[in-house]
Design an enzyme around this catalytic site. Structure first.
Site, mmCIF file in Angstrom:
data_model
loop_
_atom_site.group_PDB
_atom_site.id
_atom_site.type_symbol
_atom_site.label_atom_id
_atom_site.label_comp_id
_atom_site.label_asym_id
_atom_site.label_seq_id
_atom_site.Cartn_x
_atom_site.Cartn_y
_atom_site.Cartn_z
ATOM 1 N N GLU A 74 0.774 -1.380 0.051
ATOM 2 C CA GLU A 74 -0.140 0.336 -0.038
ATOM 3 C C GLU A 74 0.625 1.233 0.094
ATOM 4 O OE1 GLU A 74 -4.349 -1.121 2.088
ATOM 5 O OE2 GLU A 74 -2.472 -1.382 3.089
ATOM 6 N N HIS A 95 -6.642 0.120 9.467
ATOM 7 C CA HIS A 95 -8.005 -0.750 8.613
ATOM 8 C C HIS A 95 -9.274 -0.750 10.567
ATOM 9 C CE1 HIS A 95 -6.269 -3.337 5.204
ATOM 10 N NE2 HIS A 95 -6.003 -2.367 5.473
ATOM 11 N N TYR A 120 -10.572 18.385 19.992
ATOM 12 C CA TYR A 120 -9.568 17.076 19.541
ATOM 13 C C TYR A 120 -9.660 16.753 18.237
ATOM 14 C CZ TYR A 120 -9.276 18.667 24.376
ATOM 15 O OH TYR A 120 -8.692 19.977 24.954
HETATM 16 ZN ZN LIG Z 1 -5.408 -0.910 3.700
#
Ligand SMILES: [Zn+2]
Length: 211
Positions: A74, A95, A120
């Protein structure tokens, strides 16, 4: 910070995120931009809970692999952020459950899938959290879509996948990813209720005061 210090800190944050359930198995990846223009990124199929600092992948300024284990598949999500945002010093992709749950809603507010509930969240993540449409993992079309969304947002939410969050430093990016997950939890807790959101003026005041 030396590169060795950054490698150690990256492994420490990875272990902390994993221990608290922000990532499971080999999900999630973290990268840092180095002073020489190159990058560190967690290796492909690595577990954030068990990173070996010495084996974290080293990339050159063009994202070519020059040391350590093979980089995360990724890596292009991280590249999209670094190319779109000169202020991005680190990128965290998770994830994490609550943010991913919101990314799976059938009818999210695509411009603002997590509303401004707490100061925040606004201070760490910013005014906008664009939702990037679904792409099959590894689809090269995802990179330009992320880059376009990241041009004026510090973080994006990938539909049916999870958040990608940038920060000026590794610590900033990790804290922002944690704050995003907690804001997603609050948003889900308050679904169906009528929460009092921060107003536009309150959001402006936070961003003016805290940058
Ligand atoms: Zn991912």
């Amino acid at each position: 910070m030396t590169e060795a210090d950054i490698r150690s800190l990256l492994a420490e944050f990875g272990a902390s995120l994993f221990a608290r359930g922000f990532s499971v198995g080999s999900a999630g990846n973290i990268s840092v931009r180095l002073e020489d223009g190159g990058y560190l990124i967690t290796p492909t199929n690595s577990c954030l809970g068990r990173l070996d600092p010495a084996r974290i992948a080293r990339l050159d300024a063009d994202f070519g692999h020059i040391g350590g284990d093979k980089p995360s598949k990724e890596v292009f999500m991280h590249r999209a952020f670094y190319r779109a945002r000169a202020d991005a010093g680190a990128v965290v992709h998770l994830h994490s459950t609550m943010a991913t749950a919101i990314a799976c809603l059938a009818e999210p507010d695509a411009a603002n899938p997590i509303p401004p509930l707490t100061p925040y969240f606004v201070m760490r993540v910013g005014r906008r959290l664009p939702l990037v449409p679904y792409y099959r993992p590894g689809d090269p079309a995802m990179e330009p879509a992320i880059a376009a969304a990241a041009a004026d947002a510090r973080a994006v939410l990938l539909a049916n996948h999870g958040p990608v969050v940038s920060g000026k430093t590794l610590t900033d990016a990790v804290y922002a990813a944690e704050e995003l997950e907690e804001a997603a939890r609050l948003a889900l807790l308050l679904r169906g209720a009528t929460p009092r959101l921060l107003t536009g003026a309150q959001v402006d005041d936070l961003l003016t005061t805290f940058g």
